[in-house]
Write a protein that holds these residues in place. Sequence first.
Motif, PDB file in Angstrom:
ATOM      1  N   UNK A 193       1.075  -1.351  -0.176  1.00 22.81           N
ATOM      2  CA  UNK A 193      -0.406  -0.014  -0.238  1.00 22.81           C
ATOM      3  C   UNK A 193       0.822   0.690   0.404  1.00 22.81           C
ATOM      4  N   UNK A 194       1.233   2.091  -1.075  1.00 17.77           N
ATOM      5  CA  UNK A 194       0.080   2.162  -2.010  1.00 17.77           C
ATOM      6  C   UNK A 194       0.267   1.631  -3.676  1.00 17.77           C
ATOM      7  N   UNK A 195       0.574   1.190  -3.700  1.00 15.38           N
ATOM      8  CA  UNK A 195       1.857   1.365  -5.656  1.00 15.38           C
ATOM      9  C   UNK A 195       1.008  -0.687  -5.981  1.00 15.38           C
ATOM     10  N   UNK A 196       1.013  -0.978  -4.761  1.00 18.20           N
ATOM     11  CA  UNK A 196       0.206  -2.055  -5.185  1.00 18.20           C
ATOM     12  C   UNK A 196       1.223  -3.697  -6.021  1.00 18.20           C
ATOM     13  N   UNK A 197       2.812  -3.062  -5.473  1.00 16.97           N
ATOM     14  CA  UNK A 197       3.701  -3.562  -5.953  1.00 16.97           C
ATOM     15  C   UNK A 197       4.121  -4.849  -5.073  1.00 16.97           C
ATOM     16  N   UNK A 339      -5.314  -1.019  -4.707  1.00 10.79           N
ATOM     17  CA  UNK A 339      -4.891   0.730  -4.468  1.00 10.79           C
ATOM     18  C   UNK A 339      -3.877   0.668  -6.157  1.00 10.79           C
ATOM     19  N   UNK A 340      -4.851   1.544  -7.348  1.00 12.47           N
ATOM     20  CA  UNK A 340      -3.679   2.052  -8.397  1.00 12.47           C
ATOM     21  C   UNK A 340      -3.474   3.216  -8.180  1.00 12.47           C
ATOM     22  N   UNK A 341      -2.188   3.090  -8.752  1.00 14.49           N
ATOM     23  CA  UNK A 341      -0.746   4.388  -8.193  1.00 14.49           C
ATOM     24  C   UNK A 341      -0.731   5.319  -9.628  1.00 14.49           C
ATOM     25  N   UNK A 342      -1.387   5.980 -10.738  1.00 11.67           N
ATOM     26  CA  UNK A 342      -1.098   6.611 -11.569  1.00 11.67           C
ATOM     27  C   UNK A 342      -0.577   7.344 -11.357  1.00 11.67           C
ATOM     28  N   UNK A 343       0.107   8.310 -12.578  1.00 13.19           N
ATOM     29  CA  UNK A 343       0.918   9.760 -12.574  1.00 13.19           C
ATOM     30  C   UNK A 343      -0.384  10.905 -12.550  1.00 13.19           C
ATOM     31  N   UNK A 344      -0.133  11.820 -11.592  1.00 14.85           N
ATOM     32  CA  UNK A 344      -0.774  12.650 -11.113  1.00 14.85           C
ATOM     33  C   UNK A 344      -0.892  14.133 -12.064  1.00 14.85           C
ATOM     34  N   UNK A 365     -12.727  11.545  -5.146  1.00 19.25           N
ATOM     35  CA  UNK A 365     -11.825  11.682  -4.279  1.00 19.25           C
ATOM     36  C   UNK A 365     -11.218  10.667  -3.546  1.00 19.25           C
ATOM     37  N   UNK A 366      -9.259  11.034  -4.309  1.00 24.48           N
ATOM     38  CA  UNK A 366      -8.480  10.123  -4.506  1.00 24.48           C
ATOM     39  C   UNK A 366      -7.287  10.871  -3.151  1.00 24.48           C
ATOM     40  N   UNK A 367      -6.285   9.728  -3.142  1.00 25.22           N
ATOM     41  CA  UNK A 367      -5.047  10.622  -2.333  1.00 25.22           C
ATOM     42  C   UNK A 367      -4.214  11.070  -2.708  1.00 25.22           C
ATOM     43  N   UNK A 368      -3.485  12.433  -2.292  1.00 20.19           N
ATOM     44  CA  UNK A 368      -2.012  12.748  -2.525  1.00 20.19           C
ATOM     45  C   UNK A 368      -1.086  11.618  -2.605  1.00 20.19           C
ATOM     46  N   UNK A 376       6.631   9.009  -3.575  1.00 19.39           N
ATOM     47  CA  UNK A 376       4.728   8.671  -3.956  1.00 19.39           C
ATOM     48  C   UNK A 376       4.798  10.112  -4.676  1.00 19.39           C
ATOM     49  N   UNK A 377       5.483  11.804  -4.162  1.00 20.75           N
ATOM     50  CA  UNK A 377       4.757  12.818  -5.072  1.00 20.75           C
ATOM     51  C   UNK A 377       4.810  12.454  -6.796  1.00 20.75           C
ATOM     52  N   UNK A 378       4.310  13.223  -7.441  1.00 20.81           N
ATOM     53  CA  UNK A 378       4.050  13.415  -8.438  1.00 20.81           C
ATOM     54  C   UNK A 378       2.774  11.731  -9.335  1.00 20.81           C
ATOM     55  N   UNK A 379       2.094  11.373  -8.023  1.00 22.49           N
ATOM     56  CA  UNK A 379       1.170   9.729  -8.586  1.00 22.49           C
ATOM     57  C   UNK A 379      -0.041  10.329  -7.278  1.00 22.49           C
ATOM     58  N   UNK A 380      -0.920   9.775  -7.630  1.00 18.85           N
ATOM     59  CA  UNK A 380      -2.094   9.778  -6.679  1.00 18.85           C
ATOM     60  C   UNK A 380      -2.696   8.094  -6.247  1.00 18.85           C
ATOM     61  N   UNK A 381      -3.497   8.381  -5.154  1.00 22.31           N
ATOM     62  CA  UNK A 381      -3.527   6.545  -5.215  1.00 22.31           C
ATOM     63  C   UNK A 381      -5.472   6.337  -5.448  1.00 22.31           C
TER      64      UNK A 381
END
Length: 402
Positions: A193-197, A339-344, A365-368, A376-381
């Motif tokens: 959590x949060x990347x799903x790795x 969770x998915x963790x795409x770039x923002x 609603x997503x999480x920064x 994790x910056x530059x992504x959204x959960x």
Amino acid sequence: MSAGTLLPDNGTSNTAKTSARLAKRLEHVGFSDIVKVRNRVMELRASGHAVHAFHGGEPFFPTAEPIKQALIQAAVEDKTKYAPSSGIPALRKAITEKLRTRNQMQDVSVDDVIVTVGGAHALWVSFQAVLDAGEEVLIFSPYWTPIADMVRAAEALPVFVPTEEARREGLAKTLAKYTTPATRAIYYNTPQNPSGVVFSRTEAQETADFAQAHDLVVIADEAYEDLVYEGEHVSIASLPGMAERTITTYTFSKSYAMTGWRIGYAVAKEPFMTGLKKLVLYSTNGVTTMVQYAALSAMETPLADLYSRRDEYRRRRDLLVNGLLELGFECTMPQGAFYAFPRSNRIHADSREAAALLLDKAHAATIPGVVFGAEGEGHLRFGYATGLEEISAGLKAIQSAF
């Protein structure tokens, strides 16, 4: 000296200044930014707006009826007295069998298992049992946000190891780069959590070899063990030489939709188990007795049911991630968790700004990503533990707004 004469202010005359304060060890412990997102969601809903809830971390299905009935039956049968602080024997025995058969921990015994008030409590007591002031914990990052504060609450220091770098350059090489003489432990979370790795067996073995070579403790977080879509879930404690230096934590929250029931467990050998027992005894004195009987019922859930739920999550994952890709987001398909963790940058390079824009314009609603560490910056959960229709509606709202 007369009664009206003022004493010099030497810092001791005003008791309010000296007593009304928190313990210093809490100065660097904060609250999760996720709460701020939840509060904003509640504000929007209170104003009559529908919100597409991608921010949550709770299963989409309700707690199964047999689990609920087991709690009621325990109450009816007056199983309401104090239970052993480590957990009722029947539950610990069932957990032990599960660890042997499903986690491949062949030498685990009932004495190695302790029941806790959720997985978070298991992690809390683990860090408290292992860490001394000033010691360091290696944490693969991005990471579940409470972990760093749990480490700081033990007066230790979190050291962040970029997961992307570790998987690219090799885990041992990267861990060595961040290891110092103060390093005491590795926090090992898979699925993440949060990347799903999902760390592979090779990566688990590499981490295990590193821990043994540097005499480190591993605190393993396996909250999402039943949600692996590609590859396999490997309990690091099952590898040769690791049972003695690993504390593994679990929760009933994710696999059995028991988030509000607050029950989990930890597995460890001595001397760690003695520490866990002391900390559980003097923090909660154990888990609510009836809830333990409900958890015992949960342990009887057929594996086919767990696999069916996993398939439902896979459907949601595929719908969300493919939808995000169609909308122009860059997103790696997560191997596990929900969770998915795409770039923002499709919305904004700053993840806080991106999350705020999504919530204000699309009511999504997503999480920064920065909440989960600098990596994790530059992504959204985006969480996909929700309905298929809700995911589709949320994607449409994002498409319309942007």
